[in-house]
Scaffold this active site. Structure first.
Site, PDB file in Angstrom:
ATOM      1  N   ASP A   7       0.815  -1.214   0.000  1.00  0.00           N
ATOM      2  CA  ASP A   7       0.000   0.000   0.000  1.00  0.00           C
ATOM      3  C   ASP A   7       0.852   1.269   0.000  1.00  0.00           C
ATOM      4  O   ASP A   7       2.064   1.220   0.213  1.00  0.00           O
ATOM      5  CB  ASP A   7      -0.955   0.005   1.210  1.00  0.00           C
ATOM      6  CG  ASP A   7      -0.305  -0.491   2.487  1.00  0.00           C
ATOM      7  OD1 ASP A   7       0.929  -0.515   2.569  1.00  0.00           O
ATOM      8  OD2 ASP A   7      -1.042  -0.856   3.425  1.00  0.00           O
TER       9      ASP A   7
ATOM     10  N   GLU B 215      -9.831  -2.337   5.532  1.00  0.00           N
ATOM     11  CA  GLU B 215     -10.473  -2.041   6.810  1.00  0.00           C
ATOM     12  C   GLU B 215     -11.700  -2.938   7.024  1.00  0.00           C
ATOM     13  O   GLU B 215     -12.236  -3.501   6.067  1.00  0.00           O
ATOM     14  CB  GLU B 215     -10.915  -0.569   6.825  1.00  0.00           C
ATOM     15  CG  GLU B 215      -9.776   0.430   6.601  1.00  0.00           C
ATOM     16  CD  GLU B 215      -8.876   0.599   7.814  1.00  0.00           C
ATOM     17  OE1 GLU B 215      -8.799  -0.300   8.667  1.00  0.00           O
ATOM     18  OE2 GLU B 215      -8.220   1.652   7.904  1.00  0.00           O
TER      19      GLU B 215
ATOM     20  N   ASN C  98      -7.462  -3.235  14.282  1.00  0.00           N
ATOM     21  CA  ASN C  98      -8.859  -3.555  13.964  1.00  0.00           C
ATOM     22  C   ASN C  98      -8.948  -4.753  13.021  1.00  0.00           C
ATOM     23  O   ASN C  98      -9.995  -5.016  12.437  1.00  0.00           O
ATOM     24  CB  ASN C  98      -9.551  -2.327  13.351  1.00  0.00           C
ATOM     25  CG  ASN C  98      -8.873  -1.858  12.079  1.00  0.00           C
ATOM     26  OD1 ASN C  98      -7.930  -2.483  11.593  1.00  0.00           O
ATOM     27  ND2 ASN C  98      -9.336  -0.749  11.523  1.00  0.00           N
TER      28      ASN C  98
ATOM     29  N   HIS D 193      -7.151  -5.089  10.245  1.00  0.00           N
ATOM     30  CA  HIS D 193      -6.881  -4.820   8.831  1.00  0.00           C
ATOM     31  C   HIS D 193      -5.570  -5.463   8.387  1.00  0.00           C
ATOM     32  O   HIS D 193      -4.658  -5.669   9.183  1.00  0.00           O
ATOM     33  CB  HIS D 193      -6.942  -3.316   8.505  1.00  0.00           C
ATOM     34  CG  HIS D 193      -5.795  -2.488   8.968  1.00  0.00           C
ATOM     35  ND1 HIS D 193      -5.925  -1.142   9.275  1.00  0.00           N
ATOM     36  CD2 HIS D 193      -4.496  -2.770   9.186  1.00  0.00           C
ATOM     37  CE1 HIS D 193      -4.759  -0.661   9.622  1.00  0.00           C
ATOM     38  NE2 HIS D 193      -3.877  -1.622   9.590  1.00  0.00           N
TER      39      HIS D 193
HETATM   40  C1  F6R Z   1       1.506  -1.636   6.228  1.00  0.00           C
HETATM   41  C2  F6R Z   1       0.142  -2.082   6.316  1.00  0.00           C
HETATM   42  C3  F6R Z   1      -0.636  -2.174   7.595  1.00  0.00           C
HETATM   43  C4  F6R Z   1       0.180  -2.557   8.821  1.00  0.00           C
HETATM   44  C5  F6R Z   1      -0.697  -2.600  10.066  1.00  0.00           C
HETATM   45  C6  F6R Z   1       0.099  -2.918  11.311  1.00  0.00           C
HETATM   46  O1  F6R Z   1       1.968  -1.673   4.893  1.00  0.00           O
HETATM   47  O2  F6R Z   1      -0.386  -2.358   5.309  1.00  0.00           O
HETATM   48  O3  F6R Z   1      -1.670  -3.115   7.415  1.00  0.00           O
HETATM   49  O4  F6R Z   1       0.786  -3.804   8.611  1.00  0.00           O
HETATM   50  O5  F6R Z   1      -1.322  -1.373  10.237  1.00  0.00           O
HETATM   51  O6  F6R Z   1       0.964  -1.857  11.561  1.00  0.00           O
HETATM   52  P1  F6R Z   1       2.049  -1.892  12.710  1.00  0.00           P
HETATM   53  O7  F6R Z   1       3.037  -2.938  12.329  1.00  0.00           O
HETATM   54  O8  F6R Z   1       2.649  -0.520  12.720  1.00  0.00           O
HETATM   55  O9  F6R Z   1       1.318  -2.225  13.974  1.00  0.00           O
END
Ligand code: F6R
Length: 241
Positions: A67, A143, A136, A138
């Site tokens: 992303d 989401e 959450n 994701h």
């Molecule tokens: C990152 C992404 C997100 C993260 C998720 C967890 O490219 O797509 O899905 O993997 O938000 O983030 P952290 O590791 O910061 O808790």
């Protein structure tokens, strides 16, 4: 689905880096799907260390990231482009023209998403997709409530994700509200999936995602349907699961 318990963040990072290394050794011209966020930072540090010792060669590797924020220029330290160069690409012998992220500066969402899907399709998808897990549930920026059949699309970030991302920005108003993300369909088309999860604040969602019902309300739960998923969770995240 294989769930591996790691002692701590460092152990989780080394175990995940070992799996990625094995992928690169087995198939030097592999397609790696990569993630940003805090959790994979230790994985990238470990890969850089092993590269420095001469144990790893990225010269034939291609990467596709999950992303990118919409509207943040590449040179902005908040962009995922910047993150990936800073944490990994600048530190190993990967060809920069073999590293792909969605183009966050393409204002036309349809064009940005179509272009990214064409790249992913022409590469034949990821051999190994690395994922973090959002609070959450994701994965990428998919989401809760998202349809499972999407490829790359433009997403409006949830309030919870905006709040979680605030730690990287000076003020809440600076956090981007939209991102381009691989959809669940793109993620599920990876041949292998590796999820890293760390910290007690992820314990509840880890349990829901990997031991609960499969539902769009917890996007990561769909991974239970993939036939080659490895989750590496540190003790704090594994909790009572
Ligand atoms: C990152 C992404 C997100 C993260 C998720 C967890 O490219 O797509 O899905 O993997 O938000 O983030 P952290 O590791 O910061 O808790």
């Amino acid at each position: 689905m294989k769930i591996i318990k790691a002692k701590d963040y460092y152990d989780m990072s080394r175990k995940a880096a070992n799996i990625i290394s094995a992928q690169i050794i087995m198939k030097p011209d592999c397609i790696l799907g990569l993630a940003t966020g805090s959790t994979p930072i230790g994985v990238y540090e470990q890969l850089v260390e092993w590269y420095g010792k001469g144990d790893l060669d990225f010269s034939q590797v291609t990467t596709i990231n999950l992303d990118e924020y919409k509207g943040i220029p590449k040179e902005d330290p908040h962009s995922y482009y910047y993150f990936m160069n800073d944490k990994l690409f600048d530190k190993v012998n990967i060809r920069k023209d073999h590293t792909y992220l969605p183009d966050g500066m393409e204002p036309d969402s349809a064009v940005a998403c179509q272009n990214y899907d064409s790249i992913i399709h022409s590469l034949g998808g990821a051999d190994l997709q690395l994922l973090g897990l959002g609070h959450n549930g994701h994965i990428g920026f998919n989401e809760p409530g998202i349809a499972f059949e999407k490829e790359t699309y433009c997403v409006n970030l949830s309030d919870q994700t905006i709040k979680a991302n605030m730690r990287f920005f000076a003020e809440e108003k600076d956090v981007p509200r939209q991102a381009y993300t691989m959809g669940i369909k793109s993620i599920m088309s990876a041949r292998k999936i590796l999820v890293v999860v760390s910290g007690s604040d992820k314990a509840e969602i880890l349990k829901k995602a990997f031991y609960g019902p499969i539902t769009p309300a917890v996007p990561a739960s769909v991974l239970q349907l993939h036939n080659d998923v490895t989750v590496i969770a540190d003790e704090a995240a594994y909790g009572e699961a």
